[in-house]
Design an enzyme around this catalytic site. Structure first.
Site, short mmCIF file in Angstrom:
data_model
loop_
_atom_site.label_atom_id
_atom_site.label_comp_id
_atom_site.label_asym_id
_atom_site.label_seq_id
_atom_site.Cartn_x
_atom_site.Cartn_y
_atom_site.Cartn_z
N GLY A 1 -52.52 -13.39 -23.27
CA GLY A 1 -51.71 -13.34 -22.06
C GLY A 1 -52.41 -12.72 -20.85
CB SER A 2 -55.93 -12.09 -19.86
OG SER A 2 -56.54 -13.35 -19.98
CG ASN A 3 -55.16 -17.16 -17.47
OD1 ASN A 3 -55.64 -17.20 -16.35
ND2 ASN A 3 -55.84 -17.47 -18.56
CG LEU B 1 -44.71 -28.39 -23.52
CD1 LEU B 1 -44.75 -27.99 -22.05
CD2 LEU B 1 -43.54 -27.71 -24.23
CG HIS C 1 -58.74 -27.13 -20.34
ND1 HIS C 1 -58.26 -27.07 -21.63
CD2 HIS C 1 -60.00 -27.66 -20.43
CE1 HIS C 1 -59.17 -27.55 -22.47
NE2 HIS C 1 -60.23 -27.92 -21.77
#
Ligand code: GRF
Length: 193
Positions: free
Chosen positions: A20-22, A98, A114
């Site tokens: 979760g760094s982004n 998804l 990405h």
């Protein structure tokens, strides 16, 4: 997209699966006055995602969903997002694909980051493949999500030079630093800020 100012920021959910760094960089960005988005929900497909800690730290609501039964969960999630007026989704290290139906419902309002210079190196293990191919450069890309993997319209890219003794780990680290800057920039770009 139209820029909304003042208190009416675009209600956004960030989907994660890992560190979760982004997500963290997006939360920090969302709190700045120039950000067109507010982050209302963190969605994870696993309770093990370290990034879920940011829900507590930043007091953001989280939702952990088991995507095993994808259709069922996606429909539940779609209703939840609709009821809560979520208008945009940022995928940030989200490891589930998804469905076409889900993407259609959020048409043009799902973004992804990405770690390669798309259209090169779609999919997994990008850094390994880049190094095996002895590329001189790699980088990261923020793009709109469409029904084909890592293939939607590119919003922004950042190139990084590959060093002589580059490893998968060092390259991932180097690119991640750029990802944290690129995602907010890409959001500003689509809202013409
Ligand atoms: C990033 O490299 C992103 O580009 C890729 O997965 C990684 C997630 O890292 N899709 P983090 O969870 O944001 O730290």
């Amino acid at each position: 997209m139209v820029l909304l100012t003042g208190i009416s920021k675009i209600r956004t959910a960030v989907f994660i699966s890992g560190t979760g760094s982004n997500l963290k960089s997006l939360i920090k960005f969302s709190k700045t006055s120039k950000s067109p988005i507010s982050i209302e929900f963190i969605v994870s497909n696993t309770p093990k995602a370290k990034g879920l800690n940011y829900a507590k730290i930043y007091k953001i609501k989280k939702k952990v969903l088991n995507f095993e039964n994808k259709n069922f969960i996606e429909n539940k999630l779609l209703s939840f997002l609709k009821i809560n007026n979520v208008e945009m989704i940022c995928l940030a290290g989200f490891m589930k694909i998804l469905s076409k139906n889900f993407i259609k419902k959020f048409n043009g309002k799902i973004l992804n980051i990405h770690p390669s210079l798309l259209p090169k190196y779609k999919g997994l293990n990008t850094h390994r493949r880049v190094l095996n191919n002895k590329e001189k450069y790699s980088g990261c890309t923020v793009h709109f999500v469409n029904s084909r993997l890592d293939s939607g319209k590119i919003i922004l890219q950042k190139k990084v030079k590959i060093s002589k003794n580059e490893t998968e780990v060092s390259l991932a680290k180097k690119i991640l630093v750029q990802e944290h800057k690129l995602y907010p920039k890409a959001i500003l770009k689509i809202f013409n800020v």
